[in-house]
Enzyme design. Structure first.
Site, PDB file in Angstrom:
ATOM      1  CB  ILE A 119      -0.952   0.021   1.151  1.00 21.64           C
ATOM      2  CG1 ILE A 119      -1.932   1.156   1.098  1.00 21.64           C
ATOM      3  CG2 ILE A 119      -0.451   0.109   2.578  1.00 21.64           C
ATOM      4  CD1 ILE A 119      -2.941   1.194  -0.240  1.00 21.64           C
ATOM      5  CD  GLU A 170      -8.271  -5.502   5.458  1.00 20.89           C
ATOM      6  OE1 GLU A 170      -7.621  -5.996   6.422  1.00 20.89           O
ATOM      7  OE2 GLU A 170      -7.955  -5.909   4.108  1.00 20.89           O
ATOM      8  N   GLY A 186      -5.312  -7.035   0.507  1.00 18.05           N
ATOM      9  CA  GLY A 186      -6.042  -6.160   1.365  1.00 18.05           C
ATOM     10  C   GLY A 186      -5.059  -4.726   1.376  1.00 18.05           C
ATOM     11  CD  GLU A 187      -0.708  -4.582   2.725  1.00 18.98           C
ATOM     12  OE1 GLU A 187      -0.207  -3.452   1.922  1.00 18.98           O
ATOM     13  OE2 GLU A 187      -0.062  -5.517   3.305  1.00 18.98           O
ATOM     14  N   GLY A 188      -5.968  -1.847   1.337  1.00 21.68           N
ATOM     15  CA  GLY A 188      -6.349  -0.817   0.533  1.00 21.68           C
ATOM     16  C   GLY A 188      -5.826  -0.626  -0.982  1.00 21.68           C
TER      17      GLY A 188
END
Length: 345
Positions: free
Chosen positions: A93, A170, A311-313
């Site tokens: 990210i 997240e 994930g992580e955006g």
């Protein structure tokens, strides 16, 4: 629990925007999904000339008590270690937000670790992780309500600095299990359809994850009340994201939704307040099995489908140039009239 005043974006402006889009120097519908995206953002802002101001990417982190029971392939310590990686600038990210000039901050909603005060870290900690929902509710109603209050304060802070678009990501070992339970409860799909491999479980690990989640459901039964589902099975990071989606929608802020776990927060938010769907831009379709279920339930058409499941955006950061392009074409592309180009006969 706090209530929100969220109004639908539908109205007469939609027809004006469609006329503006159709008048651009292109065949009707030729920009496909970008046309719908441009109209959505313009309707959120209630203007024919939308602007994206002071965008902010936020990664919400929290630990899950159920992780200790083995619902993930990774130990719980990876949550705080990855937060350190975010703060050091070394995660995917970080790379993608740097690539596209998107500011990034990490929100500690409940990591079982003391980070102290750090640049780029926002303290919204509700505790050192949730309880294990296999044995007890993940959080109390009071902590869930506090997550919403923290979210409102966070959105207010950014809105007052001129931000009108927020991206959500997240981090939390075990949070795909939580998202699976939420998805099962708030849709008509069986649990096994909503459970995926998360961080890379093998067949034995996936079977154990399914058994543990079935055990959690055996404790509560299948629930439909989104607030109760969030309290029983959510994570502190998921609860805070639900509040952020609702608080942002109340302020007419564009909300960029990542994959499966952020999708679970969006599913709760949109079940609580159906009009919140108007403010959510779904950035990609995750490879996690349950994400397709969520998207169908929210009638969402994601911008990208790249097989991502990190994930992580990361999906938000990758889709950000498309969001900017949609607004740019609406504002800057010539019309047939202004360019002196003949329209279709």
């Amino acid at each position: 629990m706090r209530t929100f005043n969220i109004v639908t974006t539908a109205g007469p402006l939609a027809q004006q925007l469609q006329k503006k889009i159709d008048g651009k120097t292109k065949p009707l519908g030729a920009l496909g999904q970008l046309e719908a995206l441009a109209q959505q953002i313009a309707l959120i802002q209630q203007t024919e000339s939308p602007k994206l101001s002071a965008p902010q990417m936020l990664v919400f982190a929290g630990d899950h008590g159920a992780a200790k029971a083995g619902v993930s392939a990774y130990p719980q310590d990876v949550t705080w270690q990855m937060v350190e990686n975010f703060l050091a600038g070394g995660a995917a990210i970080n790379v993608f937000t740097r690539t596209h000039g998107l500011p990034l901050a990490v929100v500690d909603c409940g990591v079982a670790h003391d980070f102290g005060e750090r640049a780029g870290l926002i303290n919204c900690k509700l505790g050192a992780g949730t309880e294990s929902y296999i044995e007890a509710p993940a959080m109390t109603a009071e902590r869930c309500a506090q997550a919403f209050e923290n979210a409102v304060a966070l959105v207010t802070r950014y809105a007052e600095s001129g931000c009108n678009v927020i991206g959500l990501g997240e981090m939390g070992i075990g949070n795909t299990a939580s998202a699976s339970l939420i998805t099962h409860c708030l849709t008509d799909h069986p649990l096994e359809v909503c459970v995926g491999r998360g961080t890379g479980l093998d067949d034995a690990g996936l079977n154990r994850k399914q058994q543990l989640l079935a055990q959690a459901l055996g404790r509560t039964g299948k629930m439909r009340d989104p607030a109760k589902v969030l309290q029983e099975f959510g994570g502190f990071e998921i609860a805070t994201m639900v509040g952020v989606i609702l608080a942002a929608a109340e302020r007419r802020i564009v909300v960029l939704i990542d994959g499966f776990v952020v999708g679970a927060a969006a599913l709760v938010a949109c079940t609580l307040y159906p009009a919140a769907r108007d403010y959510c831009v779904y950035c990609h379709r995750s490879a996690e099995a349950g994400h397709r279920v969520q998207l169908a339930a929210m009638q969402a058409q994601p911008l990208l489908d790249l097989g991502l499941r990190l994930g992580e955006g990361t999906g938000v950061a990758l889709a950000w140039p498309l969001v900017k392009a949609a607004v740019a074409f609406l504002n800057d592309m010539a019309s047939f009239a202004s360019a002196g180009v003949s329209e279709k006969a």
